[in-house]
Structure formats: structure tokens, C-alpha cells
Design an enzyme around this catalytic site. Structure first.
Site, PDB file in Angstrom:
ATOM      1  N   GLY B  64       0.757  -1.236   0.000  1.00 11.89           N
ATOM      2  CA  GLY B  64       0.000   0.000   0.000  1.00 11.89           C
ATOM      3  C   GLY B  64       0.791   1.290   0.000  1.00 11.89           C
ATOM      4  O   GLY B  64       1.906   1.357  -0.476  1.00 11.89           O
ATOM      5  N   SER B  65       0.163   2.290   0.581  1.00 11.47           N
ATOM      6  CA  SER B  65       0.562   3.692   0.428  1.00 11.47           C
ATOM      7  C   SER B  65       1.986   3.982   0.867  1.00 11.47           C
ATOM      8  O   SER B  65       2.471   3.442   1.865  1.00 11.47           O
ATOM      9  CB  SER B  65      -0.396   4.559   1.243  1.00 11.47           C
ATOM     10  OG  SER B  65       0.078   5.889   1.298  1.00 11.47           O
ATOM     11  N   THR B  66       2.620   4.901   0.118  1.00  5.35           N
ATOM     12  CA  THR B  66       3.956   5.369   0.492  1.00  5.35           C
ATOM     13  C   THR B  66       3.913   6.321   1.685  1.00  5.35           C
ATOM     14  O   THR B  66       4.940   6.815   2.115  1.00  5.35           O
ATOM     15  CB  THR B  66       4.643   6.073  -0.699  1.00  5.35           C
ATOM     16  OG1 THR B  66       3.732   7.009  -1.265  1.00  5.35           O
ATOM     17  CG2 THR B  66       5.076   5.081  -1.754  1.00  5.35           C
TER      18      THR B  66
END
Lengths: 402, 142
Positions: B64-66
């Protein structure tokens, strides 16, 4: 990590506080991952939404700005947590907006390109194949490696800004040929994909590739770059994917064999039943939606045009709002072509410079969101504050309009 | 008393002891852990509802998200961070989050990779574990 004499001086603080802080981050991370050196980058992309950076992230950015930091390579900025123009009319409170504007202020001081979009590659940041970049935003990193053919790791918050200030990044991971080889291959084994199928397929790959680098064969010739954008975003949401070799599309990946550098790799067929299982997993509710959220990643002007066509002559039913999330640049084109007014005539709204997964949906008063974005569905259900439903766009429009 | 040792890849130095919290699935702090409580909220996580505070957190890889490193950092800032992280493949967000936590808040959270599903058979949630980030050594204490 080996530093050249100039980098040593920056680490000692001879280039000012911001560069010293940036060097501390980059060298510690470089040491951790056994990077041999710090290599130049052509561009950076940095994160800017208050909802995910939190107070800690704001402190990091303000420290860089106070220390006199300036971006040394073209650096585009990801969306904010609010529509920066029209936030008041989207139900955002003053205090929340104030926190977001602290981030905006820091980026103005650092010299970020204020595009406020997660699809910078569709707007104002165009690397060429082979180039090294340091991009944050997981969906854009997959697009960079897989469609453009440039090289980026999934640079996470904190290091994104450090790399942008220094114009370098540690050389490891996806910057090295050996780590880019496909080590597992998926094959699309179902009929002509719908919008939802591309996203479900991406989610399936993200979940099943594990830490391997996937190839994907069997996509129809009709696949668009927007489809690949959503597929990659879903894959990155579901797993650690940073690149997908789209066979016949990704530079240097004409065949699975070529993508895998002549190694033989496991092949996993993806069937209609697999996509149905993903849909079932992402559909976490059967409630009537109070928000239809379209975007995540930002819609292009052609996707907005498609939405306008689907909405043609229809009206949203009372009790349901529809927000289409896009960049201000695509919004401007949609306004000039009349697409924006067609969408608004149906009772929907365009929201610029933010996106649904980073908006405070609960604070904005929503309880159930309906979307065709697998990434949004994954994130909303992870946070657990708002219920989520996942359907194809055509079906969504039928359900919420009359 | 059996004692099990494992030597993995050292990523971020520091020593830590704590109760193991073991996930077999992709894990992320981003949208998946509430920084204010340290509780895992992710519906797709097999450790949903557990608290990461003070635990030695094991998972195979990130997802998922950075923004994950900021969620991690905020969790640490609020005093709810894990004592150490042990993964199979390198999760860059754990490395960056830990580096930032040491630079900003002086908190040492060792990170080690090179673990595997086979090793997790011995390392169960609740076991008392010691991690030495500099040597990559992960040991069950009892």
C-alpha cells in the site's frame, strides 16, 4: 553507502541544516539497504496530504523548510486532503484546513510544483525510459516502472522530500537491473475486461505476487493507459508491488521470457472466478451509499468525458452525492470542453487537488461510499470508519440516478 | 527451556525486547494502524484488533501507500510504536519510519529482514523475543 566529497560536506552541515537533515536520512536509509552509492535523479514526487502525514509528517516538512531547504530537481506534489479551492463547500472545517495549509506553505517554501495530483505523469512530470527518479505515491511508482519504463523505488514519506532536496537517491531495489526481472507471471484468462475487472485484476496480482516482481500477459489491445493506471494502483494497494511487466507494453518486456531475462517463472492464470472473489472481498456493505467517489487515482479528462456520457440526461437521486476526483489541470480541460458542466448538470461535483482516500470522509458526514476504485475500497475498509461498496461504473450510474 | 535463534539481515541497528506480534499477511501502518491507539484496524490483516505498542512486529512484507512511514512515525510520536520490526523482504517504509523516528524522537526501533514463513512456525504471537538490529539476530527468550 559511499559518499563523494561534496556529499560528505553536506552531511557535516556545510550546505545548511536542511541538506544536512536530508543527507542524514538518505545515508541512514542507504546504509540499511546496502546501497553502494547515491545516484542523481531527474525528478521527484512528494506527499502532501495531512490525513496521512499527520502531525509528525508536518513537523518533518516544516523542519526542512525552516532549515532553508529548496528542491534541486523538478518536484511535483501529490494531492492535499482537501479541495484547495472549494474546501468550504465540501464540508471541511477551518481547523482541518489550517493543518493542510501548513503543508502547502512548507511546499511553497521548498519550491514544489503545486500540481496537487497523484497522476503527475498525466500532467507535468514526464521522465523518459531508463531514467532514475524518486517518486512517492505507490500508484505512480508502478506506472513509472511499468508503463514509462523509468526507474523508481516506492519512496516513502520523509525520504521523498530528502531526495528532492538533494537530487539523489540511494541506488538499490528497482534502480538495479537484477531486481527488475519478472519472477512470476500472471495471465488474464477471462473475456473482455470491464473498468472494474482491471482494478480487481490489479488487486489479485498485488495480493498473490508477494514480494516477487510480476509480469502480466493476456491484456486486450484495447487496454488504455488509464486502465493500466487503475490496475497498478490496485496492485500497489494490495501488496508490495512496485512494477508490473505489462507484456507487449512495458519497454523491454515484449514477452514473458524477455521480462524474466530468460528464466522460467511460475505462471498463474487469473480467471473470472478470481475476479469475482476480489469483488466479494472489496464489497463490505449492502447499505445505500451516501457518497459515490470516483477517482483514486485522479481521473483523466478522457475518463471525465466518459463519465459525462454515462450521466447524459440523468439526475442523481436525492440522498446520494457523487464526487469525481481529478487534477486542477484535467478539471480546466473538462471545463473548457463542457464536460464539467455536463457532469454538474446531473447533480455530481468535480473535486480538484484532493482525492477520496485522503479526504476526511467521516468528518464530511459520509457513512457508506460506493466506488469502482479497488484502492479506495481497500483503504476505506482498512480504516474502518466508513462502509464501502465496490461496483463497475456503469452499474453505479444506473443505481444512483434516475 | 528451548531457545531459538535466527540471524537475519541487519537493516536498522538498535536492540529491543518485547512480546512477538506475528502476521502472516502483507502489512501496512498506512490506514491500517490507528496512531492514537496503536491498534491494527486493517480488515484484511490477520492481527486486526491487536496493539503494536511495545511489540516485536513480524510480517512478511509491506503493502500500500507510500505514506506508511508517516503513519509509523506518528504512531511512535504518540508513544504507541512497536519496539522492533522483523520482515521477510525489505519493507522500505519500516526502514524509513525507523530512521525518521531515531532522527526526530531519539527512538531506536531496530529493523531486521530475511525472516520466512518457515521460521514463523517457531515465533508465535506472545513469545518473548529479543532483536539486535546491528547483528540481525532475533532470539526467543523462553
Amino acid at each position: 553507502v559511499h559518499l563523494d566529497p561534496g556529499q560528505e560536506r553536506l552531511l557535516r552541515g556545510e550546505g545548511g541544516e536542511a541538506k544536512q537533515f536530508a543527507m542524514e536520512i538518505v545515508t541512514k536509509v542507504g546504509d540499511a539497504v546496502d546501497a553502494g552509492s547515491l545516484v542523481p535523479i531527474k525528478s521527484a514526487h512528494v506527499l502532501a496530504h495531512y490525513s496521512s502525514l499527520h502531525e509528525a509528517g508536518v513537523e518533518v516538512l516544516e523542519r526542512f523548510a525552516r532549515g532553508g531547504g529548496k528542491f534541486s530537481v523538478p518536484t511535483t506534489v501529490d494531492p492535499a486532503s482537501i479541495d484547495l479551492k472549494n474546501w468550504r463547500t465540501f464540508g471541511i472545517g477551518e481547523e482541518y484546513a489550517r493543518q493542510q495549509f501548513r503543508l502547502c506553505q512548507a511546499y511553497a517554501e521548498l519550491g514544489g510544483i503545486p500540481c496537487w495530483t497523484c497522476v503527475q505523469y498525466q500532467v507535468c512530470n514526464f521522465p523518459k525510459p531508463g531514467e532514475a527518479v524518486a517518486w512517492a505515491e505507490s500508484s505512480s511508482v508502478v506506472f513509472a516502472n511499468s508503463v514509462i519504463g523509468c526507474r523508481s523505488n516506492k519512496v516513502t514519506s520523509g525520504m521523498d522530500v530528502a531526495c528532492a532536496i538533494l537530487g539523489v537517491t540511494p541506488k538499490f531495489g528497482m534502480l538495479e537491473d537484477a531486481n527488475r526481472r519478472a519472477t512470476v507471471s500472471f495471465r488474464a484468462s477471462f473475456g473482455e475486461p470491464s473498468d472494474l475487472d482491471y482494478r480487481s485484476l490489479g488487486f489479485f496480482i498485488g495480493r498473490n505476487a508477494g514480494a516477487r516482481v510480476p509480469a502480466l500477459a493476456g491484456l486486450p489491445a484495447s487496454v488504455t493507459s488509464d486502465d493500466l493506471k487503475h490496475l497498478g494502483a490496485a496492485a500497489a494497494a494490495a501488496g508490495p508491488v512496485t512494477m508490473i511487466h505489462f507484456i507487449g507494453i512495458t519497454p523491454g518486456s515484449r514477452t514473458v521470457r524477455e521480462a524474466a531475462s530468460d528464466d522460467s517463472v511460475e505462471e498463474i492464470p487469473v480467471t473470472r472466478a478470481d475476479l469475482d472473489a476480489v469483488e466479494g472481498d472489496l464489497n463490505q456493505s449492502s447499505d445505500t451509499p451516501d457518497l459515490v467517489a470516483l477517482g483514486v487515482p485522479h481521473l483523466s479528462v478522457s475518463e471525465l468525458g466518459h463519465l459525462a456520457n454515462l450521466l447524459g440526461g440523468k439526475k442523481l437521486r436525492p440522498g446520494t452525492k457523487m464526487y469525481a476526483y481529478t487534477s486542477s489541470q484535467a478539471y480546466e480541460m473538462a471545463a473548457r470542453t463542457g464536460i464539467a458542466s455536463d457532469i454538474e448538470a446531473a447533480g455530481a461535483r468535480l473535486s480538484q487537488s484532493t482525492d477520496a482516500e485522503i479526504s476526511p470522509l467521516k468528518k464530511m458526514g459520509f457513512n457508506t461510499v460506493l466506488t469502482n476504485s479497488a484502492k479506495l475500497a481497500e483503504i476505506v475498509s482498512s480504516e474502518g470508519e466508513v462502509k464501502v461498496r465496490y461496483s463497475p461504473l456503469r452499474q453505479i450510474v444506473e443505481e444512483v440516478t434516475s | 527451556l528451548s531457545r531459538r535463534d535466527f540471524r537475519g539481515r541487519s537493516l536498522v541497528p538498535g536492540t529491543a525486547e518485547g512480546e512477538a506480534l506475528v502476521s502472516e499477511r502483507a502489512f501496512t501502518f498506512a490506514h491500517g494502524v490507528d496512531p492514537a491507539t496503536g491498534r491494527v484496524t486493517d480488515v484484511r490483516s490477520d492481527i486486526r484488533g491487536a496493539e503494536v505498542r511495545g511489540r516485536v512486529l513480524f510480517y512478511p512484507f509491506g503493502k500500500g501507500s507510500t505514506t506508511a512511514s508517516s503513519w509509523f512515525l506518528e504512531t511512535v510520536r504518540l508513544g504507541n510504536g512497536p519496539s522492533s520490526i522483523v520482515t521477510d523482504s525489505v519493507d522500505l517504509s519500516a526502514v524509513i519510519g525507523s530512521v525518521m523516528a531515531s532522527l526526530l524522537y531519539g527512538r531506536r526501533i531496530p529493523v531486521v529482514s530475511g525472516f520466512s514463513a518457515a521460521l514463523r512456525v517457531a515465533f508465535k504471537s506472545g513469545a518473548r523475543v529479543r532483536v539486535d538490529g546491528a547483528t540481525g539476530e532475533v532470539a526467543i527468550l523462553e
